[in-house]
Design a protein around this motif. Structure first.
Motif, PDB file in Angstrom:
ATOM      1  N   HIS A 133       0.841  -1.186   0.000  1.00 46.49           N
ATOM      2  CA  HIS A 133       0.000   0.000   0.000  1.00 46.49           C
ATOM      3  C   HIS A 133       0.881   1.242   0.000  1.00 46.49           C
ATOM      4  N   TYR A 134       0.512   2.211  -0.853  1.00 43.59           N
ATOM      5  CA  TYR A 134       1.231   3.479  -0.854  1.00 43.59           C
ATOM      6  C   TYR A 134       0.264   4.566  -1.283  1.00 43.59           C
ATOM      7  N   SER A 135       0.163   5.608  -0.490  1.00 40.15           N
ATOM      8  CA  SER A 135      -0.721   6.720  -0.816  1.00 40.15           C
ATOM      9  C   SER A 135      -0.042   7.617  -1.840  1.00 40.15           C
ATOM     10  N   SER A 136      -0.685   7.788  -2.985  1.00 35.46           N
ATOM     11  CA  SER A 136      -0.066   8.585  -4.044  1.00 35.46           C
ATOM     12  C   SER A 136       0.134  10.028  -3.591  1.00 35.46           C
ATOM     13  N   ASN A 137       1.142  10.650  -4.163  1.00 38.87           N
ATOM     14  CA  ASN A 137       1.538  12.009  -3.801  1.00 38.87           C
ATOM     15  C   ASN A 137       1.562  12.851  -5.065  1.00 38.87           C
ATOM     16  N   VAL A 138       0.749  13.899  -5.098  1.00 36.73           N
ATOM     17  CA  VAL A 138       0.706  14.805  -6.239  1.00 36.73           C
ATOM     18  C   VAL A 138       1.051  16.201  -5.742  1.00 36.73           C
ATOM     19  N   ALA A 139       2.015  16.855  -6.392  1.00 37.18           N
ATOM     20  CA  ALA A 139       2.459  18.172  -5.943  1.00 37.18           C
ATOM     21  C   ALA A 139       2.723  19.081  -7.136  1.00 37.18           C
ATOM     22  N   VAL A 140       2.538  20.368  -6.925  1.00 35.25           N
ATOM     23  CA  VAL A 140       2.880  21.389  -7.916  1.00 35.25           C
ATOM     24  C   VAL A 140       3.885  22.338  -7.264  1.00 35.25           C
ATOM     25  N   GLY A 141       4.643  23.057  -8.076  1.00 40.30           N
ATOM     26  CA  GLY A 141       5.648  23.926  -7.486  1.00 40.30           C
ATOM     27  C   GLY A 141       6.229  24.930  -8.447  1.00 40.30           C
ATOM     28  N   VAL A 142       7.190  25.668  -7.946  1.00 42.58           N
ATOM     29  CA  VAL A 142       7.927  26.656  -8.738  1.00 42.58           C
ATOM     30  C   VAL A 142       9.410  26.491  -8.443  1.00 42.58           C
ATOM     31  N   LYS A 143      10.252  26.983  -9.354  1.00 42.74           N
ATOM     32  CA  LYS A 143      11.698  26.870  -9.183  1.00 42.74           C
ATOM     33  C   LYS A 143      12.389  28.034  -9.868  1.00 42.74           C
ATOM     34  N   GLY A 144      13.632  28.280  -9.478  1.00 43.97           N
ATOM     35  CA  GLY A 144      14.430  29.306 -10.125  1.00 43.97           C
ATOM     36  C   GLY A 144      15.896  29.122  -9.797  1.00 43.97           C
TER      37      GLY A 144
END
Length: 230
Positions: free
Chosen positions: A27-38
């Motif tokens: 079992h693994y809970s999916s991880n969805v993320a958004v972000g910014v970089k520079g």
């Protein structure tokens, strides 16, 4: 140095690894993320015949998306603005020449990580770029170097001065290492160093052209932020 021979098989292996199940993981809970970089870029072009040069400095910035379905493995997609190009080295001569190439870059990366609150990660995958502009900075008339008596034309390659970037689409391979540090359950920051090698030519190149090859290369250092939405 024929880097294509080694980079393409490596890409296939790394991308395949991202789809492999982890032994014993139920079992693994999916991880969805958004972000910014520079961050900053140090870039050059691998010319054949060679051009004496150092690294040109530019910037990078973008938005990112990450999807993790399996423990230790995930996928990352980015849309970045990046400045690449080259800066020529004239050694003891008082000349300066820098070509800046602006791209919208879209990498698709396998994301391999270890750790929980503090993570070490490795990213690798293909990248496609679309050139949106170029500019040149020089302290001499590079369109008429024959009018400069002391210019060291006999000691260096000069074809590139009057050649605009031929290929507006670039395709290559990216690979990077970094660390991610959790601030809270939904927020984290990361740092990454990444290397890019272009498989296409920047300038018009071929056996019957002035250059047989002109591949873009860059080292990118960036700081980013992830916000977990799932």
């Amino acid at each position: 140095m024929n880097m294509k021979k080694y980079l393409l098989p490596l890409l296939v292996v790394l991308t395949s690894m991202a789809s492999l199940p982890v032994s014993g993981q139920t079992h693994y809970s999916s991880n969805v993320a958004v972000g910014v970089k520079g961050g900053v870029d140090l870039s050059r072009v691998s010319f054949t015949p060679s051009v004496k040069q150092g690294f040109a400095m530019g910037c990078n910035a973008g938005v990112t998306f990450r999807y993790i379905e399996e423990n230790h493995f995930g996928l990352i997609a980015e849309v970045n603005f990046e400045q690449r190009g080259w800066k020529e080295d004239f050694e003891e001569y008082p000349y300066e020449y820098t070509r800046t190439l602006n791209y919208i870059q879209i990498p698709f990366l396998a994301h391999i990580y270890f750790g929980r609150r503090g993570r070490f990660f490795f990213n690798a995958g293909p990248e496609i770029g679309f050139m949106i502009g170029e500019s040149t900075k020089a302290n001499f008339d590079y369109n008429n170097i024959a009018s400069i008596p002391e210019f060291p034309s006999s000691l260096r390659t000069t074809y590139q001065y009057q050649m605009a970037a031929e290929n507006k689409v670039d395709f290559g391979i990216s690979a990077g290492l970094g660390g991610e540090f959790s601030i809270s359950r939904r927020n984290s920051i990361y740092i990454e160093g990444r290397f890019y090698y272009g498989l296409g030519n920047v300038l018009k190149s071929g056996r019957t052209e002035n250059f047989r090859g002109s591949n873009s290369m860059s080292i990118m250092a960036s700081v980013g932020y992830w916000f977990r939405i799932k």
